[in-house]
Design a protein around this motif. Structure first.
Motif, PDB file in Angstrom:
ATOM      1  N   GLU A 193      -4.294   5.794   2.378  1.00  0.00           N
ATOM      2  CA  GLU A 193      -3.656   4.561   1.808  1.00  0.00           C
ATOM      3  C   GLU A 193      -4.249   4.287   0.699  1.00  0.00           C
ATOM      4  O   GLU A 193      -5.667   4.125   0.494  1.00  0.00           O
ATOM      5  CB  GLU A 193      -3.596   3.428   2.981  1.00  0.00           C
ATOM      6  CG  GLU A 193      -2.806   3.906   4.063  1.00  0.00           C
ATOM      7  CD  GLU A 193      -1.359   3.656   3.888  1.00  0.00           C
ATOM      8  OE1 GLU A 193      -0.829   3.285   2.932  1.00  0.00           O
ATOM      9  OE2 GLU A 193      -0.315   4.552   4.542  1.00  0.00           O
ATOM     10  N   ILE A 194      -3.738   3.469  -0.237  1.00  0.00           N
ATOM     11  CA  ILE A 194      -4.178   3.019  -1.470  1.00  0.00           C
ATOM     12  C   ILE A 194      -3.308   2.003  -2.082  1.00  0.00           C
ATOM     13  O   ILE A 194      -2.144   2.050  -1.889  1.00  0.00           O
ATOM     14  CB  ILE A 194      -4.727   3.855  -2.525  1.00  0.00           C
ATOM     15  CG1 ILE A 194      -5.413   3.135  -3.817  1.00  0.00           C
ATOM     16  CG2 ILE A 194      -3.195   4.540  -3.095  1.00  0.00           C
ATOM     17  CD1 ILE A 194      -5.795   4.099  -4.734  1.00  0.00           C
ATOM     18  N   ASP A 195      -3.844   0.813  -2.461  1.00  0.00           N
ATOM     19  CA  ASP A 195      -2.961  -0.374  -2.796  1.00  0.00           C
ATOM     20  C   ASP A 195      -2.469   0.157  -4.145  1.00  0.00           C
ATOM     21  O   ASP A 195      -3.160   0.872  -4.870  1.00  0.00           O
ATOM     22  CB  ASP A 195      -3.714  -1.737  -2.891  1.00  0.00           C
ATOM     23  CG  ASP A 195      -4.066  -2.243  -1.397  1.00  0.00           C
ATOM     24  OD1 ASP A 195      -3.882  -1.650  -0.664  1.00  0.00           O
ATOM     25  OD2 ASP A 195      -4.668  -3.471  -1.692  1.00  0.00           O
ATOM     26  N   ARG A 196      -1.226  -0.314  -4.669  1.00  0.00           N
ATOM     27  CA  ARG A 196      -0.599  -0.032  -5.524  1.00  0.00           C
ATOM     28  C   ARG A 196      -1.289  -0.556  -6.634  1.00  0.00           C
ATOM     29  O   ARG A 196      -1.189  -0.085  -7.913  1.00  0.00           O
ATOM     30  CB  ARG A 196       1.068  -0.625  -5.600  1.00  0.00           C
ATOM     31  CG  ARG A 196       1.777   0.347  -4.911  1.00  0.00           C
ATOM     32  CD  ARG A 196       3.424  -0.540  -5.150  1.00  0.00           C
ATOM     33  NE  ARG A 196       4.432   0.233  -4.436  1.00  0.00           N
ATOM     34  CZ  ARG A 196       4.907   1.334  -5.259  1.00  0.00           C
ATOM     35  NH1 ARG A 196       4.766   1.569  -6.476  1.00  0.00           N
ATOM     36  NH2 ARG A 196       6.041   2.167  -4.817  1.00  0.00           N
ATOM     37  N   ARG A 253      -8.216   4.542   1.407  1.00  0.00           N
ATOM     38  CA  ARG A 253      -8.591   4.036   3.100  1.00  0.00           C
ATOM     39  C   ARG A 253      -8.058   4.904   3.848  1.00  0.00           C
ATOM     40  O   ARG A 253      -6.974   4.811   4.444  1.00  0.00           O
ATOM     41  CB  ARG A 253      -7.949   2.606   3.216  1.00  0.00           C
ATOM     42  CG  ARG A 253      -8.643   1.652   2.363  1.00  0.00           C
ATOM     43  CD  ARG A 253      -8.121   0.045   2.564  1.00  0.00           C
ATOM     44  NE  ARG A 253      -6.560  -0.157   1.944  1.00  0.00           N
ATOM     45  CZ  ARG A 253      -5.486  -0.045   2.471  1.00  0.00           C
ATOM     46  NH1 ARG A 253      -5.469   0.244   3.881  1.00  0.00           N
ATOM     47  NH2 ARG A 253      -4.299   0.058   1.654  1.00  0.00           N
ATOM     48  N   ARG A 289       7.829   2.032   2.303  1.00  0.00           N
ATOM     49  CA  ARG A 289       7.128   1.863   1.390  1.00  0.00           C
ATOM     50  C   ARG A 289       8.009   1.189   0.224  1.00  0.00           C
ATOM     51  O   ARG A 289       9.031   1.462   0.174  1.00  0.00           O
ATOM     52  CB  ARG A 289       6.697   3.361   0.764  1.00  0.00           C
ATOM     53  CG  ARG A 289       5.913   4.055   1.683  1.00  0.00           C
ATOM     54  CD  ARG A 289       4.472   3.703   1.573  1.00  0.00           C
ATOM     55  NE  ARG A 289       3.581   4.394   2.468  1.00  0.00           N
ATOM     56  CZ  ARG A 289       3.346   3.876   3.757  1.00  0.00           C
ATOM     57  NH1 ARG A 289       3.820   2.931   4.375  1.00  0.00           N
ATOM     58  NH2 ARG A 289       2.382   4.532   4.564  1.00  0.00           N
ATOM     59  N   GLN A 349       1.764  -3.780   8.132  1.00  0.00           N
ATOM     60  CA  GLN A 349       0.886  -2.768   7.354  1.00  0.00           C
ATOM     61  C   GLN A 349      -0.291  -3.542   6.760  1.00  0.00           C
ATOM     62  O   GLN A 349      -0.211  -4.458   5.925  1.00  0.00           O
ATOM     63  CB  GLN A 349       1.820  -2.200   6.391  1.00  0.00           C
ATOM     64  CG  GLN A 349       1.029  -0.873   5.574  1.00  0.00           C
ATOM     65  CD  GLN A 349       1.889  -0.214   4.781  1.00  0.00           C
ATOM     66  OE1 GLN A 349       2.689  -0.813   3.726  1.00  0.00           O
ATOM     67  NE2 GLN A 349       1.956   1.080   4.436  1.00  0.00           N
ATOM     68  N   THR A 365       0.800  -1.298  -0.103  1.00  0.00           N
ATOM     69  CA  THR A 365       0.126  -0.042  -0.026  1.00  0.00           C
ATOM     70  C   THR A 365       0.831   1.053  -0.042  1.00  0.00           C
ATOM     71  O   THR A 365       1.946   1.271   0.507  1.00  0.00           O
ATOM     72  CB  THR A 365      -0.995  -0.174   1.204  1.00  0.00           C
ATOM     73  OG1 THR A 365      -1.876   1.168   1.348  1.00  0.00           O
ATOM     74  CG2 THR A 365      -0.164  -0.131   2.561  1.00  0.00           C
ATOM     75  N   GLY A 388      -6.452   3.873   7.014  1.00  0.00           N
ATOM     76  CA  GLY A 388      -5.133   3.283   7.107  1.00  0.00           C
ATOM     77  C   GLY A 388      -3.828   4.201   7.684  1.00  0.00           C
ATOM     78  O   GLY A 388      -2.798   3.754   7.659  1.00  0.00           O
ATOM     79  N   ASN A 444      -3.379  -3.934   4.231  1.00  0.00           N
ATOM     80  CA  ASN A 444      -3.526  -3.621   2.837  1.00  0.00           C
ATOM     81  C   ASN A 444      -4.906  -3.740   2.598  1.00  0.00           C
ATOM     82  O   ASN A 444      -5.758  -4.270   3.644  1.00  0.00           O
ATOM     83  CB  ASN A 444      -2.781  -4.427   1.951  1.00  0.00           C
ATOM     84  CG  ASN A 444      -1.395  -4.190   1.770  1.00  0.00           C
ATOM     85  OD1 ASN A 444      -0.639  -4.290   0.872  1.00  0.00           O
ATOM     86  ND2 ASN A 444      -0.562  -4.033   2.892  1.00  0.00           N
ATOM     87  N   GLY A 445      -5.277  -3.557   1.388  1.00  0.00           N
ATOM     88  CA  GLY A 445      -6.883  -3.910   1.133  1.00  0.00           C
ATOM     89  C   GLY A 445      -7.096  -5.447   0.944  1.00  0.00           C
ATOM     90  O   GLY A 445      -6.208  -6.154   1.070  1.00  0.00           O
ATOM     91  N   ASP A 482       0.672   5.782   0.752  1.00  0.00           N
ATOM     92  CA  ASP A 482      -0.026   6.761   1.316  1.00  0.00           C
ATOM     93  C   ASP A 482       0.462   7.865   0.291  1.00  0.00           C
ATOM     94  O   ASP A 482       1.659   8.433   0.243  1.00  0.00           O
ATOM     95  CB  ASP A 482       0.487   7.178   2.765  1.00  0.00           C
ATOM     96  CG  ASP A 482       2.065   7.258   2.896  1.00  0.00           C
ATOM     97  OD1 ASP A 482       2.710   6.896   2.009  1.00  0.00           O
ATOM     98  OD2 ASP A 482       2.481   7.893   4.073  1.00  0.00           O
TER      99      ASP A 482
END
Length: 382
Positions: free
Chosen positions: A107-110, A77, A381, A220, A51, A80, A222-223, A53
């Protein structure tokens, strides 16, 4: 060769990560043709990583220029942003719970971010399965981009958005990434609400970290009810093989890690012992600080290709801001050469300042922290 107008130029972006795709999207919004080349054979060829930010003052700025900020917030999110600081005994030292309206770095998943960007591009923009072998040609252009499949294209501007070990970078710079002496070992936990409820409770909706001065764990959320754990250690390069192990020897690596982290709380050791599947070795590299090059009107770099730093939350954000500013410079300049000059005049000093601030950041991840120090921490990250 006279530098062409951007709208008439053959612009080829190498790399379909957040930076390369952001550059292409902003260019297309301004009516400038662009082609992206990506070594992956298709969008689902490999896991895109954990994920991210995205910060209000860089990554979100780029998404606003790309016309995708609302789409980002629909996928992001904000919860997150929660962060927990623990000691090796598992005691909670500090806890940040984001306010309901806190949107500075959701946060967002890659994978979700990549899909958002890919879906915004004109059909056929990305050419998949094209790994770059070399960029040749005179500094004044045109350049020839040669691919490992034997094909090539001629370009008026080549944009290296191809990451840490960029194949575009050698066209303008002899710099190579150096090992920082700190390595991450990534572990995955799936369906954590059902399969790993104790870990899910420990981590919460964001991240949880602990360190003892020599080693650290960072977990961490993640979604998709997924958690990634990063085992952070100061070790020589090639440490797995040096200890008689190999990357596929999950049981052997787990045993070695449990010995290295002996004395830590059983609740934290579950981050090492309970993962689903194998570990992923991710040694940390960085480019020299500062990193600059003699300007070429036909090649430029962005993101990790230009300023690889320890993974402390800046990488994707700076890559997307670089991409946005390069695209806007091309949209607002009479020639490609003028746009490259304007972009690099801003980007290089900014990158140097950030790189100096994070130069020893990999070591800082291992430091033992005390209550009240959570604001100073930045999570890993990729």
């Amino acid at each position: 060769m006279r530098s062409p107008a951007p709208a008439a130029a053959r612009i080829h972006v190498i790399g379909a990560g957040p930076g390369g795709l952001t550059c292409a999207r902003v260019l297309q919004r301004h009516g400038i043709p662009v082609t992206v080349h990506e070594r992956d054979p298709h969008p689902r060829a490999r896991d895109q990583g954990g994920t991210l930010d995205l910060h209000a003052d860089d990554g979100q700025v780029a998404l606003r220029e790309a016309g995708l900020l609302d789409g980002f917030f629909r996928l992001a999110r904000p919860e997150g942003q929660e962060m927990r600081l623990l000691d090796p005994a598992g005691r909670l030292l500090d806890h940040h719970v984001p306010a309901e309206d806190e949107l500075f770095k959701p946060e967002i998943d890659r994978g979700a971010l990549r899909d958002l960007l890919l879906g915004s591009l004109e059909p056929g923009t990305v050419r998949w399965g094209q790994a770059v072998e070399q960029v040749t040609g005179p500094a004044g252009g045109p350049r020839r981009v040669r691919f490992t499949d034997g094909t090539s294209v001629e370009a008026d501007l080549v944009v290296g958005a191809d990451g840490a070990f960029s194949r575009v970078r050698p066209a303008v710079s002899a710099a190579v990434p150096r090992y920082t002496g700190v390595t991450f070992l990534e572990a995955w936990f799936q369906d954590v609400g059902n399969a790993h409820p104790d870990l899910a409770e420990l981590v919460g909706q964001g991240g949880a970290t602990a360190a003892d001065g020599d080693r650290a764990l960072f977990a961490q959320r993640n979604g998709g009810d997924h958690i990634r754990v990063y085992v952070i250690q100061r070790l020589p390069a090639g440490w797995i093989a040096a200890n008689g192990l190999n990357a596929g020897d999950t049981a052997g690596i787990r045993s070695w890690l449990l010995d290295a982290f002996s004395g830590w709380s059983p609740s934290l050791l579950r981050m090492i012992s309970g993962n689903d599947g194998r570990y992923v070795d991710r040694p940390l590299f960085a480019l020299p600080v500062p990193h600059a090059w003699e300007r070429s009107p036909s090649v430029t770099l962005l993101g990790d290709a230009a300023h690889l730093m320890p993974p402390l939350g800046a990488g994707a954000n700076l890559a997307m801001l670089d991409a946005c500013e390069l695209a806007l410079a091309l949209a607002g300049s009479a020639t490609v050469a003028e746009a490259v000059a304007a972009y690099e005049t801003t980007m290089l000093p900014r990158a140097a300042e950030a790189a100096r601030a994070l130069e020893h950041g990999a070591e800082a991840l291992l430091e033992r922290h005390q209550s009240g120090e959570l604001a100073a921490l930045a999570p890993p990250r990729r």
